[in-house]
Structures are given as C-alpha cells and as structure tokens.
Write a protein that holds these residues in place. Structure first.
Motif, PDB file in Angstrom:
ATOM      1  N   LEU A   1      12.080  -9.050  -8.777  1.00 47.26           N
ATOM      2  CA  LEU A   1      10.360  -8.843  -8.259  1.00 47.26           C
ATOM      3  C   LEU A   1       9.769  -7.744  -9.144  1.00 47.26           C
ATOM      4  O   LEU A   1      10.584  -6.303  -8.519  1.00 47.26           O
ATOM      5  CB  LEU A   1      10.282  -9.387  -6.971  1.00 47.26           C
ATOM      6  N   LYS A   2       8.140  -7.564  -8.729  1.00 44.87           N
ATOM      7  CA  LYS A   2       7.761  -6.458  -9.345  1.00 44.87           C
ATOM      8  C   LYS A   2       6.914  -5.675  -8.177  1.00 44.87           C
ATOM      9  O   LYS A   2       6.320  -5.737  -7.688  1.00 44.87           O
ATOM     10  CB  LYS A   2       6.565  -6.315 -10.023  1.00 44.87           C
ATOM     11  N   PRO A   3       7.385  -4.598  -7.418  1.00 42.17           N
ATOM     12  CA  PRO A   3       6.355  -3.689  -6.467  1.00 42.17           C
ATOM     13  C   PRO A   3       4.806  -3.250  -7.311  1.00 42.17           C
ATOM     14  O   PRO A   3       4.858  -2.820  -8.037  1.00 42.17           O
ATOM     15  CB  PRO A   3       6.891  -2.679  -5.746  1.00 42.17           C
ATOM     16  N   VAL A   4       4.023  -3.860  -6.469  1.00 47.66           N
ATOM     17  CA  VAL A   4       2.690  -3.450  -7.453  1.00 47.66           C
ATOM     18  C   VAL A   4       2.137  -2.592  -6.159  1.00 47.66           C
ATOM     19  O   VAL A   4       1.870  -2.942  -5.138  1.00 47.66           O
ATOM     20  CB  VAL A   4       1.542  -4.465  -7.532  1.00 47.66           C
ATOM     21  N   ALA A   5       2.142  -1.428  -6.514  1.00 52.89           N
ATOM     22  CA  ALA A   5       1.553   0.236  -5.236  1.00 52.89           C
ATOM     23  C   ALA A   5      -0.113   0.144  -5.441  1.00 52.89           C
ATOM     24  O   ALA A   5      -0.485  -0.541  -6.310  1.00 52.89           O
ATOM     25  CB  ALA A   5       1.596   1.189  -5.852  1.00 52.89           C
ATOM     26  N   VAL A   6      -0.436  -0.403  -4.302  1.00 49.26           N
ATOM     27  CA  VAL A   6      -1.898  -0.527  -3.756  1.00 49.26           C
ATOM     28  C   VAL A   6      -2.266   0.853  -3.514  1.00 49.26           C
ATOM     29  O   VAL A   6      -2.143   1.530  -2.498  1.00 49.26           O
ATOM     30  CB  VAL A   6      -2.742  -0.891  -2.485  1.00 49.26           C
ATOM     31  N   PRO A   7      -3.401   2.170  -4.436  1.00 46.19           N
ATOM     32  CA  PRO A   7      -3.629   3.108  -4.417  1.00 46.19           C
ATOM     33  C   PRO A   7      -4.590   3.926  -2.868  1.00 46.19           C
ATOM     34  O   PRO A   7      -6.032   3.684  -3.252  1.00 46.19           O
ATOM     35  CB  PRO A   7      -4.383   3.677  -5.356  1.00 46.19           C
ATOM     36  N   VAL A   8      -3.766   3.755  -2.163  1.00 43.91           N
ATOM     37  CA  VAL A   8      -4.522   3.401  -0.505  1.00 43.91           C
ATOM     38  C   VAL A   8      -4.807   4.893  -0.300  1.00 43.91           C
ATOM     39  O   VAL A   8      -3.601   5.406  -0.186  1.00 43.91           O
ATOM     40  CB  VAL A   8      -4.094   2.871   0.656  1.00 43.91           C
TER      41      VAL A   8
ATOM     42  N   PRO B   1       0.686  -1.278   0.196  1.00 48.02           N
ATOM     43  CA  PRO B   1       0.202  -0.400  -0.462  1.00 48.02           C
ATOM     44  C   PRO B   1       0.744   1.485   0.284  1.00 48.02           C
ATOM     45  O   PRO B   1       2.031   1.154   0.728  1.00 48.02           O
ATOM     46  CB  PRO B   1      -0.683  -0.105   0.888  1.00 48.02           C
ATOM     47  N   VAL B   2       0.072   2.100  -0.339  1.00 45.77           N
ATOM     48  CA  VAL B   2       1.677   3.460  -0.874  1.00 45.77           C
ATOM     49  C   VAL B   2       0.727   4.394   0.369  1.00 45.77           C
ATOM     50  O   VAL B   2      -0.275   4.800   0.865  1.00 45.77           O
ATOM     51  CB  VAL B   2       1.112   4.153  -1.982  1.00 45.77           C
ATOM     52  N   PRO B   3       1.705   5.154   0.593  1.00 47.35           N
ATOM     53  CA  PRO B   3       3.396   5.567   0.702  1.00 47.35           C
ATOM     54  C   PRO B   3       3.843   4.352   1.080  1.00 47.35           C
ATOM     55  O   PRO B   3       3.502   3.530   1.802  1.00 47.35           O
ATOM     56  CB  PRO B   3       3.810   6.562   0.762  1.00 47.35           C
ATOM     57  N   TYR B   4       5.084   4.261   1.015  1.00 43.65           N
ATOM     58  CA  TYR B   4       5.660   3.116   1.485  1.00 43.65           C
ATOM     59  C   TYR B   4       7.284   3.374   1.340  1.00 43.65           C
ATOM     60  O   TYR B   4       7.798   3.923  -0.028  1.00 43.65           O
ATOM     61  CB  TYR B   4       5.387   1.405   1.056  1.00 43.65           C
ATOM     62  N   PHE B   5       8.138   2.395   2.054  1.00 41.08           N
ATOM     63  CA  PHE B   5       9.722   2.786   2.221  1.00 41.08           C
ATOM     64  C   PHE B   5       9.995   1.957   0.739  1.00 41.08           C
ATOM     65  O   PHE B   5       9.722   0.884   0.308  1.00 41.08           O
ATOM     66  CB  PHE B   5       9.855   1.619   3.600  1.00 41.08           C
ATOM     67  N   PRO B   6      10.979   3.368   0.548  1.00 44.59           N
ATOM     68  CA  PRO B   6      11.392   2.487  -0.266  1.00 44.59           C
ATOM     69  C   PRO B   6      12.628   1.476  -0.705  1.00 44.59           C
ATOM     70  O   PRO B   6      13.027   1.657  -1.790  1.00 44.59           O
ATOM     71  CB  PRO B   6      12.753   4.736  -1.353  1.00 44.59           C
ATOM     72  N   GLY B   7      12.841   1.125   0.056  1.00 49.22           N
ATOM     73  CA  GLY B   7      13.747   0.037   0.278  1.00 49.22           C
ATOM     74  C   GLY B   7      13.512  -0.900  -0.340  1.00 49.22           C
ATOM     75  O   GLY B   7      14.089  -1.397  -0.801  1.00 49.22           O
ATOM     76  N   TYR B   8      12.254  -1.290  -0.283  1.00 43.11           N
ATOM     77  CA  TYR B   8      11.232  -2.701  -0.311  1.00 43.11           C
ATOM     78  C   TYR B   8      11.192  -2.571  -1.944  1.00 43.11           C
ATOM     79  O   TYR B   8      11.927  -3.485  -2.489  1.00 43.11           O
ATOM     80  CB  TYR B   8       9.286  -2.636  -0.080  1.00 43.11           C
ATOM     81  N   THR B   9      11.747  -1.508  -2.379  1.00 44.48           N
ATOM     82  CA  THR B   9      11.821  -1.271  -4.276  1.00 44.48           C
ATOM     83  C   THR B   9      12.965  -2.536  -4.356  1.00 44.48           C
ATOM     84  O   THR B   9      13.254  -2.853  -5.608  1.00 44.48           O
ATOM     85  CB  THR B   9      12.190  -0.526  -4.930  1.00 44.48           C
ATOM     86  N   GLY B  10      13.974  -1.493  -4.069  1.00 42.55           N
ATOM     87  CA  GLY B  10      15.651  -2.640  -4.240  1.00 42.55           C
ATOM     88  C   GLY B  10      15.500  -4.051  -3.246  1.00 42.55           C
ATOM     89  O   GLY B  10      16.391  -4.770  -4.670  1.00 42.55           O
ATOM     90  N   ASP B  11      14.610  -3.731  -2.249  1.00 41.55           N
ATOM     91  CA  ASP B  11      14.864  -5.829  -1.803  1.00 41.55           C
ATOM     92  C   ASP B  11      13.968  -6.251  -3.400  1.00 41.55           C
ATOM     93  O   ASP B  11      14.584  -7.361  -3.253  1.00 41.55           O
ATOM     94  CB  ASP B  11      14.350  -5.837  -0.559  1.00 41.55           C
ATOM     95  N   LEU B  12      13.327  -5.832  -4.125  1.00 42.56           N
ATOM     96  CA  LEU B  12      12.156  -6.677  -5.078  1.00 42.56           C
ATOM     97  C   LEU B  12      12.930  -6.686  -6.006  1.00 42.56           C
ATOM     98  O   LEU B  12      12.842  -7.851  -7.044  1.00 42.56           O
ATOM     99  CB  LEU B  12      10.825  -5.560  -4.933  1.00 42.56           C
ATOM    100  N   MET B  13      13.661  -5.315  -6.236  1.00 43.71           N
ATOM    101  CA  MET B  13      14.193  -5.517  -7.756  1.00 43.71           C
ATOM    102  C   MET B  13      15.309  -5.810  -8.959  1.00 43.71           C
ATOM    103  O   MET B  13      15.639  -6.271  -9.259  1.00 43.71           O
ATOM    104  CB  MET B  13      13.536  -4.049  -8.360  1.00 43.71           C
ATOM    105  N   LEU B  14      16.528  -5.717  -7.548  1.00 41.87           N
ATOM    106  CA  LEU B  14      17.899  -4.869  -8.521  1.00 41.87           C
ATOM    107  C   LEU B  14      18.291  -6.775  -8.450  1.00 41.87           C
ATOM    108  O   LEU B  14      18.570  -6.029  -9.008  1.00 41.87           O
ATOM    109  CB  LEU B  14      18.504  -4.272  -6.772  1.00 41.87           C
TER     110      LEU B  14
END
Length: 430
Positions: free
Chosen positions: A124-131, A107-120
């Motif tokens: 994997l793809k972070p899928v934002a939930v528009p809350v 769910p947005v907003p979220y800690f940007p570090g998750y993006t690196g953990d998922l993608m680099l």
C-alpha cells in the motif's frame, strides 16, 4: 546500536537512544508487581483457548476499555482481537481494508512505523497530507484531505483509509472531538475506513505549555452515526499496552471494532501470525484485572511524564531551541535547523543525524517522521534521568552548546546561549 547500548556501569560509551518511544519511568514498580504475582498454568504452555490472545485477557481488556475509554456501546471480548503489538495489528487490519497499490491518507508528520505496515507486505502507499503544524489538530484541515485524495486518485492511487493517531505521535497533543468527527464525516463521504491509533491514550500529563489542552477523546466514545452521519462500522480503534504501562518488550496490542464483525472475523483468521505468548497474556491479565494497581500506575505515570517533560523543555529553552508544545506521549519535537533553499534542508538534516550517530546519540529525524519542513527532531524524555542527562550532554558536545547547569543538578549561571542549532551548523559549514 542495540548491541552497543549505553549503560552507566558496563558500557558508558554506548549509544543513547533518544528516539525510541518507550517509557521506562515506572519499570521498577511494574517489575515488583508482576514478580510477586506471576504464575503459569498448564494451559499457558499450549496454544491456549484463543489465537487472538486468551479468553482471560480478552475479558480483562474489555473491562478495562469500558472503564477507561467511555465507549458509547459497551465493548465485549467478541469485539476485540489481540496480537503481538499495534504494528502487527495495523498491518493485518490494513491487509483486509485495502488492496495492493491502494493508498492511505496520513497527515504529516506521522509515526514512521505506519510506512512499514502499509508498504512492506501489503504493497500500500502512504499518501502524505501536507498539514501545517499550527493547524494540525483543527477540523479546518479537511480541505487538504480532499485535495490529497483527489490528486492521489488522479495519479492512479485509489484511497481506502485514513490513519488518525490520537494522542499524536510525534506532536504529543490530542485531537478535539470536533476534529475526530470531521475525519469521520470525510471518511463517510468518500467510503473510507478510519483507523484510530490510540496507543498513547493514557500517557497524558499536565503541561504549562498547553494550559487549555484538549482532553483525550476515544473514537469509541462518540456516537458517530448521530454526530457525524458516519457508519461506525468503518471506524476501527487500535490500543497497545506497552506505552501507557512502560513495557514495550511485552508485545501486545488490540484491534477494537464493535460494529464490524466481518473485519474482526478476517483478522482472527490470520491472528496465528501475530499470536502473543501464553506468558505475555498472563502478565497483561494480571495488570488489567487489578483496578487498584492500574489506576495508581496510570496516575503516577502522568506525574512522572510531566516532570520529565519539564526537565527536557527547560533544556530546550535554555538552548533557545524552538519546540512544539506537548502534553501527551513520551517525546517532544524540537526545531534544530532552518530550511536551506537549495535542497530544502534535506542534505543538512542528513548530515546532522550522521554527526549525532557518530557521537552515539540517536534522535528521530525530520525525514523519518515526514515533517513538512526539515530541521525538526523528536526527542524522547520518558526515561531514567541519568540516561537523559547523558543524551542531552552529548547533544551539547556535538553542537558546541554551553553546558546547561540543570544537567548537573545546579542552577544555571551566566548569560543564556542565544544561538540556535541551525546557526551552529552554519558556522561549522555542514
């Protein structure tokens, strides 16, 4: 920026970092405690007795978790894997619960570090939930997760997990028990893993802004099978020592999964890629073995965070900058810009960050945290007061705001400023 950091004596023109979520309010006390007790043994110069930390640390951490997290089932050291921070723990865990090309709901907003953990490295793809911000902590958001999952899978992205950050970064509040259970039901229904990031578990403080705040509830404390019909083996908790104990540099984090030995075995198999040093293991063991010290430290942490939050929000109120009320974490999110229809505010946000960097002050941007609307920034307040004062003064200078007398330790005089930062930016035609 790291090589040009602000120092009142040696580098007064250096960068002030109001973005990094690191608490420095009790570092002097922590240094005194560790300096008086730190010794090493022969084993600490070797690979040690466990790649996932050390037997001493795992035992001390299990004891701490049982005392502080109120687990429904007593946690043993066999239920824990320790690595060099929650980032590496997150990356390793995600590697084993999802395949390249899969998605994870956040769910947005979220800690940007998750993006690196998922993608680099995991692909994997972070899928934002528009809350919506006002609904973020409510169980009524679950239909949005349903819609995001359905859309992602229609687009060819299988969803494998949900990340729940509790207490939340960057919003600084806790999820009520009912919402956590709703997440667990959703994950059970769709055969997903639920990753609960509880790194700010004890950085909670009294806040006049949220008088009836939901207390922190660990996923470990819930009878997930009974209360949500959820197999607890799909729920994993991450905890790191750095935030609550003022020591981001002593890299250590833990994966706690009492009901899923297969996941723990897999993560242990690659734990040599994130092994903490023998010295770090000793330092954290010293803290966690001393109940009197950590109980007093965490109590004082709450008091100092509350005081720092009041100071930062007094400045925001004086400048008439709306902010999201918080009572947890090291930061507060303020709304500095109004959206611009032509570009949804994105270009103007980027220009704002460029101006701030030119003035050598760094804040967390809306884009970095995937805020649903532009114009928000995250400001860390859990720092030395003299450093925070310099950072806020630089913000005043960049946006031509009036001087808040509280920065000088004096009572504010005269009429309060009535322009928001967005109005200032409009006047200067960004």
């Amino acid at each position: 920026m790291l090589t040009d950091a602000y120092d009142a004596t040696h580098n007064p023109d250096g960068y002030i970092n109001l973005n990094a979520a690191q608490n420095t309010l009790q570092q002097a006390e922590l240094l005194d405690f560790l300096s008086s007790r730190f010794t090493l043994k022969d084993v600490d110069f070797t690979f040690g007795d466990d790649f996932s930390g050390s037997q001493r640390l795992l035992k001390a951490l299990a004891r701490f978790v049982n005392k502080q997290f109120d687990p429904i089932k007593q946690v043993t050291q066999e239920d824990i894997v320790v690595g060099s921070g929650c980032g590496p723990i997150s990356e390793q865990l995600l590697h084993f619960i999802a395949d390249q090309g899969d998605g994870v709901l956040i769910p947005v907003p979220y800690f940007p570090g998750y993006t690196g953990d998922l993608m680099l490295r995991n692909g994997l793809k972070p899928v934002a939930v528009p809350v919506k911000l006002e609904d973020h902590f409510s169980a009524t958001t679950i239909p949005l997760f349903e819609a995001a999952l359905k859309q992602a899978e229609a687009d060819g992205t299988p969803i494998r997990a949900v990340i729940l950050c509790n207490p939340h970064n960057p919003l600084g509040q806790c999820y009520p028990k009912e919402t956590i259970l709703a997440y667990a039901r959703f994950c059970e229904e769709h055969d997903l893993h639920l990753v609960c990031d509880e790194i700010f578990a004890f950085s909670i403080f009294p806040s006049d802004d949220v008088p009836n705040a939901s207390p922190f509830v660990s996923a470990l404390s819930l009878d997930l099978q009974k209360e949500a019909g959820c197999n607890p083996s799909r729920v994993h908790v991450m905890y790191g020592f750095s935030k609550d104990f003022n020591a981001n540099g002593l890299r250590a984090g833990a994966l706690i999964s009492p009901y899923n030995n297969d996941i723990l075995t897999a993560v242990r198999a690659t734990s040599n890629y994130m092994k903490i040093s023998g010295a770090t293991s000793v330092l954290w063991s010293l803290i966690l073995e001393d109940d009197a010290f950590w109980l007093q430290f965490l109590a004082e942490n709450r008091k100092r965070l509350a005081k720092a939050y009041r100071f930062a929000t007094a400045w925001l109120k004086f400048q008439h900058i709306p902010y999201f009320p918080a009572y947890a974490g090291h930061f507060v999110s303020g709304k500095s810009l109004r959206p611009v229809e032509e570009d949804k505010g994105a270009a103007r946000d980027a220009e704002m960050i460029r101006r701030l960097l030119a003035a050598k002050v760094f804040v967390g941007s809306a884009a970095a945290f995937a805020y649903p609307t532009p114009g928000w920034v995250r400001i860390t307040f859990a720092m030395r007061r003299d450093y925070l004062v310099v950072g806020l003064a630089r913000l005043e200078s960049v946006f031509e705001l009036p001087r808040y007398a509280g920065l000088d330790g004096e009572k504010a005089q005269g009429k309060n400023h009535v322009l928001e930062l967005g109005e200032v930016l409009e006047k200067t035609a960004l």
